[in-house]
Design a protein around this motif. Structure first.
Motif, short mmCIF file in Angstrom:
data_model
loop_
_atom_site.label_atom_id
_atom_site.label_comp_id
_atom_site.label_asym_id
_atom_site.label_seq_id
_atom_site.Cartn_x
_atom_site.Cartn_y
_atom_site.Cartn_z
N ASP A 35 0.82 -1.22 0.00
CA ASP A 35 0.00 0.00 0.00
C ASP A 35 0.85 1.27 0.00
O ASP A 35 0.32 2.37 -0.16
N GLU A 39 0.73 5.02 -6.44
CA GLU A 39 -0.33 4.55 -7.32
C GLU A 39 -0.19 5.12 -8.72
O GLU A 39 0.28 6.25 -8.91
N GLU A 43 -5.03 3.92 -11.87
CA GLU A 43 -5.24 2.75 -11.03
C GLU A 43 -6.67 2.69 -10.51
O GLU A 43 -7.24 3.70 -10.09
N HIS A 45 -9.60 0.61 -7.92
CA HIS A 45 -9.69 -0.01 -6.59
C HIS A 45 -10.90 -0.94 -6.53
O HIS A 45 -11.93 -0.66 -7.15
N GLY A 71 -17.87 7.07 -10.31
CA GLY A 71 -16.55 6.49 -10.07
C GLY A 71 -16.43 5.03 -10.43
O GLY A 71 -15.31 4.51 -10.56
N THR A 115 -12.71 4.27 -9.27
CA THR A 115 -11.58 5.20 -9.23
C THR A 115 -11.06 5.42 -7.82
O THR A 115 -9.98 5.98 -7.64
N SER A 116 -11.81 5.03 -6.81
CA SER A 116 -11.35 5.12 -5.42
C SER A 116 -11.97 3.98 -4.62
O SER A 116 -13.03 3.44 -5.00
N LEU A 117 -11.32 3.63 -3.52
CA LEU A 117 -11.87 2.59 -2.65
C LEU A 117 -13.19 3.04 -2.05
O LEU A 117 -14.13 2.24 -1.91
N ARG A 118 -13.29 4.31 -1.70
CA ARG A 118 -14.53 4.83 -1.13
C ARG A 118 -15.70 4.64 -2.11
O ARG A 118 -16.77 4.17 -1.72
N ALA A 119 -15.47 5.00 -3.37
CA ALA A 119 -16.54 4.85 -4.37
C ALA A 119 -16.93 3.38 -4.54
O ALA A 119 -18.13 3.04 -4.62
#
Length: 785
Positions: A35, A39, A43, A45, A71, A115-119
């Motif tokens: 981690d 990135e 990239e 997720h 996302g 596009t993000s882990l949150r999304a």
């Protein structure tokens, strides 16, 4: 006194030893974990949509809202996997994504790349899935009753247990439920996949078994194995949790990476990790033991049921190892040990430090405590009476104990820990203390070293010597904090006779050492160290042959020590000699290989030699318990561990200390719980308590048993990773001893595992009830007289 290099420490013998090769990097934050890798701009997720039912058919799936979430780039189901969706490590049934049905709560049904882990995490919550639920099996005892197993039952027998049981002076019969353990590594499960221009993929994996990640990634992508490269530099802890189940993350990331032509990271948040990945197996053990008036065991019958979860994973080996260690340190002349692979609709349990060994050892030690109370003796005397020794040296599965170590080790610790005087003092304290009670226990460990699957007992290495005298080593083992890289570097440096700092150990890569076994079973140094030694010796022999011819000397006149090459009456520095060898076209690179000798187990006959040797140890733990609340404290621990001729005593002692605390945590505070639907309720650091620095006893003494390994292991060392975990059992036995003191040791009250304060309180209540009943019985008897 000369100033030591920064990466050296001084032992008690004033001998410079290397520190862990990444110690400074760990402390300063310079160590690079997956981690930490920068990135890529494009990239993606990953997050997965998980089952909310333990055992159900999937009726319908609507992912429209998931796909349209901002996302989100891609969403896949099982049907979108280009190759085989089965990612089982051994047999079958472990699907990368569920198909038509689910068989545990938390099973991945679909995956999202965003596009993000949150999304990605937010998107998966929008799925609309309907189920047709079925009746789930959640407890191993229920699996036994329903005859639901992931694999066939296996039984080990010796002598005639039934006949000997009938003739025994005493018999005891009971059961013991031993809960599992969450790995709780500092670095969670994670992989990054980067597609290449040829349709293949590179995977950065936090895995104890890169070769298996490589094989399974190739399987799900329908590619040749050679088109997949897996690399592991280090893990932030593994403990077995990254032996088989880390492959799932690499496979998921690889499918999405190749499909979307971009790098993909799959990092499980802690709660997802605790819900979706397997644990140490729960075990429900029932037992019947026959013994003499002196406390010698003459017959034993054990039924050991592992909570395997919904698929086999590595459960066959786990249950086997539990069975192989149900004797622990004690000779069983007449025994029947049956191991059941219970199928439950929970996440598939997996490897954990010690594999199934700790469950067998705890069963054995619990029985010793109960026998001691029955015959009115100190438990240590019962242990010594039953201990493997000359004339009592064959295991139930037919392996002879060739090193007569156990009794000598136990007696040495008995003396150095002042066990007898402390026992008298504790007995006196307990007689005069109405509310606080102390407990004391000395427990041994005999742990078999080798993979129980014979084909895994092999190691490979690749060694290069460069023209400046520096050395590069690649091997199949992985570094998870245990110091394997440091030990291998020491082994190679010693083989060449050069300074440790000349040797660099590179990342574990499947293109350097193919088909490597997992770093597990405490065999990392044994296998990879011997392979590296083999490669180094091959190069050194080439150098010897060159020196004999070039300098016209006899072979015995050639030597390398302290970076100096002796050539008869002449000498030169190692770098100078290596450059000369290169100029004369001497190959300075070699592969190395090692396979463990002597081992073999006939499963049909249930006899053989599954282990090359045994690592032994013992610990004395002292506790103090508040009988009104069950609260307790571990006040002192003394450990003596058999590590053979230690390659690096500082690393070994660190491993012993860490393993002990982890074992203590397993049996005191780390309680796994599920609700009646099959949902794990201990799913975060908020409700799962690992031991902290405050739980470590102030007095913790670790000493190494001074005896080289009788087997020809690398420099006569012994494995150290797993065996010391079971030394934590002495804490559990000490708590049991303290509870038994409430009723003057006339009963060894049942104590749950883990022995949380609540469990200790209930054991004390049972002891108090037994004492009250005994007093009533005596009063009635006296009245009748």
């Amino acid at each position: 006194m000369r100033k030591l290099p920064n990466n050296l420490v001084t032992s008690n013998q004033d001998k410079a030893l290397p520190m862990h090769e990444s110690a400074t990097k760990h402390v300063t934050g310079q160590a690079i974990y997956i981690d930490d890798v920068p990135e890529w701009p494009n990239e993606l997720h990953v997050a997965t949509g998980k089952s909310t039912e333990a055992f159900a058919d999937i009726v319908s799936i609507n992912l429209d809202k998931v796909m349209s979430y901002p996302g989100v780039v891609d969403v896949i189901l099982q049907a979108d996997i280009p190759g085989d969706p089965d990612v089982s490590p051994v047999l079958s049934g472990d699907m990368l994504l569920a198909g038509d049905f689910v068989h545990y709560i938390g099973q991945p049904i679909f995956a999202v790349a965003a596009t993000s882990l949150r999304a990605a995490k937010q998107a998966v919550e929008l799925a609309e899935i309907t189920y047709q639920t079925n009746a789930a099996t959640l407890h191993p005892k229920d699996a036994l009753a329903r005859q639901e197993f992931v694999l066939p039952t296996h039984t080990i027998q010796c002598g005639d247990a039934q006949a000997a049981m009938a003739k025994a002076d005493y018999q005891l019969e009971s059961d013991l439920y031993i809960k599992g353990q969450e790995h709780f590594y500092l670095e969670g499960q994670i992989s990054v996949a980067i597609p290449n221009e040829d349709g293949g993929v590179q995977v950065l994996a936090s895995s104890q078994h890169p070769a298996e990640v490589q094989k399974l990634v190739a399987r799900v992508l329908d590619l040749p194995v050679a088109q997949v490269l897996v690399e592991t530099r280090r893990m932030g802890g593994g403990f077995g949790g990254k032996e088989s189940q880390a492959a799932t993350l690499g496979c998921m990331a690889a499918v999405l990476a190749v499909r979307n032509h971009c790098p993909v990271k799959y990092r499980m948040p802690r709660q997802d990790d605790m819900v979706q990945t397997g644990k140490r197996h729960d075990f429900w053990n029932s037992y019947q033991v026959g013994f003499t008036q002196q406390g010698e065991i003459v017959a034993a019958q054990y039924d050991m049921v592992g909570k395997c979860g919904c698929t086999a994973d590595l459960s066959d080996g786990v249950v086997d190892r539990a069975m192989f260690h149900a004797d622990n340190a004690y000779f069983l002349a007449n025994a029947r040990i049956s191991g059941y692979r219970g199928k439950t609709h929970t996440v598939s349990n997996t490897a954990f430090r010690g594999f199934g060994g700790p469950k067998g050892v705890l069963l054995a030690e619990n029985i010793i405590e109960e026998i001691a109370c029955k015959v009115g003796k100190d438990a240590l005397d019962i242990r010594k009476l039953n201990c493997y020794q000359e004339g009592k040296d064959t295991t139930p599965y037919g392996q002879k104990i060739e090193e007569d170590v156990l009794l000598a080790l136990i007696e040495q610790l008995e003396n150095t820990s002042d066990y007898r005087a402390r026992r008298e003092a504790i007995n006196d304290f307990n007689q005069h203390s109405p509310f606080l009670k102390k407990g004391l226990a000395l427990t041994p460990v005999k742990f078999g070293i080798s993979f129980t699957s014979k084909h895994l007992n092999q190691g490979g290495a690749l060694v290069h010597v460069y023209t400046d005298g520096s050395v590069h080593v690649s091997h199949g083992g992985t570094e998870m904090g245990q110091g394997l890289y440091t030990k291998v570097a020491q082994i190679v440096a010693k083989a060449f006779g050069i300074d440790y700092q000349r040797v660099n150990v590179g990342s574990t890569r499947t293109d350097k050492v193919p088909n490597a076994s997992p770093t597990a079973a405490s065999a990392g140094t044994d296998l990879n160290g011997m392979a590296a030694l083999d490669a180094a010796n091959t190069i050194k022999e080439r150098l010897r042959e060159f020196a004999v011819e070039h300098f016209a000397i006899v072979a015995e006149a050639f030597a390398i020590e302290d970076d100096v090459v002796t050539l008869g009456s002449d000498s030169m520095g190692f770098p100078e000699f290596i450059k000369l060898a290169y100029m004369n076209r001497v190959s300075l690179s070699s592969t190395g290989f090692y396979k463990t000798p002597k081992i073999g187990y006939d499963r049909k006959a249930a006899k053989g030699r599954p282990f090359l040797y045994f690592a032994n140890g013992a610990s004395v733990s002292e506790v103090i318990v508040d009988t009104l609340t069950g609260e307790y404290k571990v006040t002192q621990v003394d450990i003596l561990q058999d590590v053979g001729d230690s390659i690096n005593s500082h690393i070994d002692i660190g491993q012993i200390e860490g393993a002990f605390v982890q074992g203590m945590g397993w049996l005191t505070s780390e309680e796994l719980s599920w609700d009646d639907k099959g949902r794990i309720t201990t799913n975060s650091p908020a409700n799962y308590k690992i031991p902290t620095s405050a739980d470590v006893p102030e007095k913790l003494t670790v000493k190494l048993f001074d005896r080289a390994n009788g087997e020809e292991t690398v420099y006569r060392s012994k494995a150290v990773g797993e065996p010391p975990l079971m030394l934590g059992i002495s804490v559990w036995c000490a708590l049991k001893d303290a509870c038994a003191s409430v009723c003057d040791h006339e009963l060894s009250p049942p104590l749950a595992a883990p022995a949380t304060p609540e469990a200790v309180y209930y054991a004390i209540q049972a002891a108090q009830a037994f004492k009250a009943q005994s007093l009533v019985g005596k009063e009635v008897q006296e009245a009748s007289v």
